[in-house]
Design a protein around this motif. Structure first.
Motif, PDB file in Angstrom:
ATOM      1  N   PRO A  26       0.806  -1.223   0.000  1.00 42.56           N
ATOM      2  CA  PRO A  26       0.000   0.000   0.000  1.00 42.56           C
ATOM      3  C   PRO A  26       0.838   1.272   0.000  1.00 42.56           C
ATOM      4  O   PRO A  26       0.325   2.338  -0.333  1.00 42.56           O
ATOM      5  CB  PRO A  26      -0.837  -0.113   1.279  1.00 42.56           C
ATOM      6  N   CYS A  58       1.423   1.404  -4.085  1.00 48.68           N
ATOM      7  CA  CYS A  58       0.297   1.392  -5.019  1.00 48.68           C
ATOM      8  C   CYS A  58      -0.211   2.809  -5.273  1.00 48.68           C
ATOM      9  O   CYS A  58      -0.429   3.569  -4.339  1.00 48.68           O
ATOM     10  CB  CYS A  58      -0.829   0.537  -4.450  1.00 48.68           C
ATOM     11  N   ILE A  59      -0.374   3.164  -6.573  1.00 48.04           N
ATOM     12  CA  ILE A  59      -0.887   4.487  -6.895  1.00 48.04           C
ATOM     13  C   ILE A  59      -2.377   4.434  -7.208  1.00 48.04           C
ATOM     14  O   ILE A  59      -2.982   5.452  -7.505  1.00 48.04           O
ATOM     15  CB  ILE A  59      -0.137   5.125  -8.076  1.00 48.04           C
ATOM     16  N   GLY A  60      -2.972   3.242  -7.180  1.00 50.85           N
ATOM     17  CA  GLY A  60      -4.417   3.136  -7.402  1.00 50.85           C
ATOM     18  C   GLY A  60      -4.840   3.306  -8.844  1.00 50.85           C
ATOM     19  O   GLY A  60      -5.889   3.876  -9.101  1.00 50.85           O
ATOM     20  N   CYS A  61      -4.057   2.810  -9.791  1.00 53.39           N
ATOM     21  CA  CYS A  61      -4.447   2.955 -11.201  1.00 53.39           C
ATOM     22  C   CYS A  61      -5.485   1.918 -11.602  1.00 53.39           C
ATOM     23  O   CYS A  61      -6.115   2.042 -12.638  1.00 53.39           O
ATOM     24  CB  CYS A  61      -3.224   2.860 -12.115  1.00 53.39           C
ATOM     25  N   LYS A  62      -5.646   0.868 -10.807  1.00 53.56           N
ATOM     26  CA  LYS A  62      -6.694  -0.145 -10.972  1.00 53.56           C
ATOM     27  C   LYS A  62      -6.521  -1.042 -12.188  1.00 53.56           C
ATOM     28  O   LYS A  62      -7.440  -1.762 -12.576  1.00 53.56           O
ATOM     29  CB  LYS A  62      -8.081   0.519 -11.017  1.00 53.56           C
ATOM     30  N   PHE A  99     -10.826  -2.019  -5.011  1.00 54.97           N
ATOM     31  CA  PHE A  99     -10.238  -0.695  -4.849  1.00 54.97           C
ATOM     32  C   PHE A  99     -10.806  -0.057  -3.595  1.00 54.97           C
ATOM     33  O   PHE A  99     -12.023  -0.042  -3.398  1.00 54.97           O
ATOM     34  CB  PHE A  99     -10.555   0.157  -6.080  1.00 54.97           C
ATOM     35  N   GLU A 137      -4.523   1.543   3.133  1.00 57.00           N
ATOM     36  CA  GLU A 137      -4.425   2.941   2.753  1.00 57.00           C
ATOM     37  C   GLU A 137      -5.508   3.275   1.735  1.00 57.00           C
ATOM     38  O   GLU A 137      -5.717   2.524   0.773  1.00 57.00           O
ATOM     39  CB  GLU A 137      -3.043   3.224   2.150  1.00 57.00           C
ATOM     40  N   LYS A 138      -6.175   4.390   1.952  1.00 62.07           N
ATOM     41  CA  LYS A 138      -7.223   4.845   1.038  1.00 62.07           C
ATOM     42  C   LYS A 138      -6.639   5.088  -0.355  1.00 62.07           C
ATOM     43  O   LYS A 138      -5.520   5.600  -0.473  1.00 62.07           O
ATOM     44  CB  LYS A 138      -7.801   6.138   1.600  1.00 62.07           C
ATOM     45  N   GLY A 139      -7.392   4.729  -1.391  1.00 60.70           N
ATOM     46  CA  GLY A 139      -6.930   4.974  -2.753  1.00 60.70           C
ATOM     47  C   GLY A 139      -5.968   3.928  -3.272  1.00 60.70           C
ATOM     48  O   GLY A 139      -5.262   4.187  -4.235  1.00 60.70           O
ATOM     49  N   THR A 140      -5.909   2.776  -2.656  1.00 58.51           N
ATOM     50  CA  THR A 140      -5.060   1.698  -3.163  1.00 58.51           C
ATOM     51  C   THR A 140      -5.911   0.453  -3.414  1.00 58.51           C
ATOM     52  O   THR A 140      -7.084   0.407  -3.049  1.00 58.51           O
ATOM     53  CB  THR A 140      -3.949   1.339  -2.161  1.00 58.51           C
TER      54      THR A 140
END
Lengths: 119, 149
Positions: free
Chosen positions: A4, A7-11, A24, A49-52
């Motif tokens: 986490p 991770c940049i959360g690009c999905k 997500f 972590e939020k957004g990961t």
């Protein structure tokens, strides 16, 4: 596993996963007391972590302490089992062999480590 | 194999990015062709500028779809980004396109003709005198862009 902190959360991994097993984290927690997390909720979110993107890691933190994954421990019907797949004499390996356990989408070359037994 | 189904992970910003990047790339390509052939010079010049700008705007929409924008530098910090990740490849390609596209199009405008790196110096720019002799009529690019003035 997803780190986490990296991770940049690009999905993209969610779309790539043939098992649809990733999620997500848009928000962290739907708190019981609305805006105020309880001490239990704070502890539960530790390490997330939020957004990961998150996925099941067989409760790696619990395994490190010698405990079973939470879903195995809490299952009232003992329908879930956890063990060492690499050891052919372990209880889990024998269970899979005895009941002809099948894993999903092996043909994709993903070497799945989750097996399902029917009979 | 894998059943085709509607993806639900990327939202409307990704769709806007696809539109802007496609439009910008197309406009830039058309401007390159027009510039190369020497046709419709004012249109070609402006197209070469707004192409990279549209793509750049598209990448801003792409950022909106990320979970944590603060960590976006990770797209570029990986040791071998081109090995497996199409996200990292795309990030590098977009960056290179916007930088190269602006580097190509900005010198076509007289307002930035004073820049020392500009191959476009001609007798009409007064501040460019040290560079003038070095660049005039030398490269193919300078000949090409001189035609635009």
């Amino acid at each position: 596993m997803v780190d986490p902190t990296k991770c940049i959360g690009c999905k993209y991994c969610i779309l790539a996963c043939p098992y649809d097993s990733r999620r997500f984290l848009r928000v962290l927690g739907d708190y019981y007391a609305f805006n105020h997390p309880t001490p239990y909720e704070v502890r539960r979110q530790n390490g997330f972590e939020k957004g990961t993107v998150v996925n099941c890691d067989f409760c790696g933190g619990r395994l490190a302490k010698g405990r079973l994954p939470a879903c195995v421990e809490t299952c009232p019907a003992q329908a879930r089992h956890f063990g060492d797949l690499e050891d052919p004499r372990s209880g889990l390996s024998r269970l899979i062999a005895d009941h002809r356990g099948r894993s999903l989408r092996e043909e994709l070359g993903t070497k799945p480590s989750v097996y399902y037994i029917r009979d | 194999m894998i059943n085709p189904e509607r993806q639900q992970n990327w939202g409307w910003p990704a769709a806007i990015y696809v539109f802007l990047a496609g439009t910008g790339g197309g406009v830039f390509l058309l401007s390159l062709i027009l510039n190369g052939m020497g046709w419709y010079e004012p249109v070609a010049r402006i197209g070469a500028l707004i192409g990279p700008l549209l793509v750049w705007m598209g990448t801003l929409f792409l950022l909106m779809d990320l979970g944590s924008v603060a960590k976006v530098y990770r797209l570029f910090s990986s040791a071998s980004p081109f090995r497996t990740s199409w996200m990292a490849r795309g990030a590098w390609i977009l960056t290179a396109f916007v930088i190269c596209g602006l580097a190509y199009s900005l010198p076509l405008f007289r307002i930035v003709s004073m820049a020392p790196l500009n191959p476009n110096i001609n007798s009409r720019t007064r501040l460019g005198s040290p560079c003038r002799s070095a660049f005039r009529g030398r490269s193919r690019l300078s000949r090409l862009s001189l035609r635009c003035h």
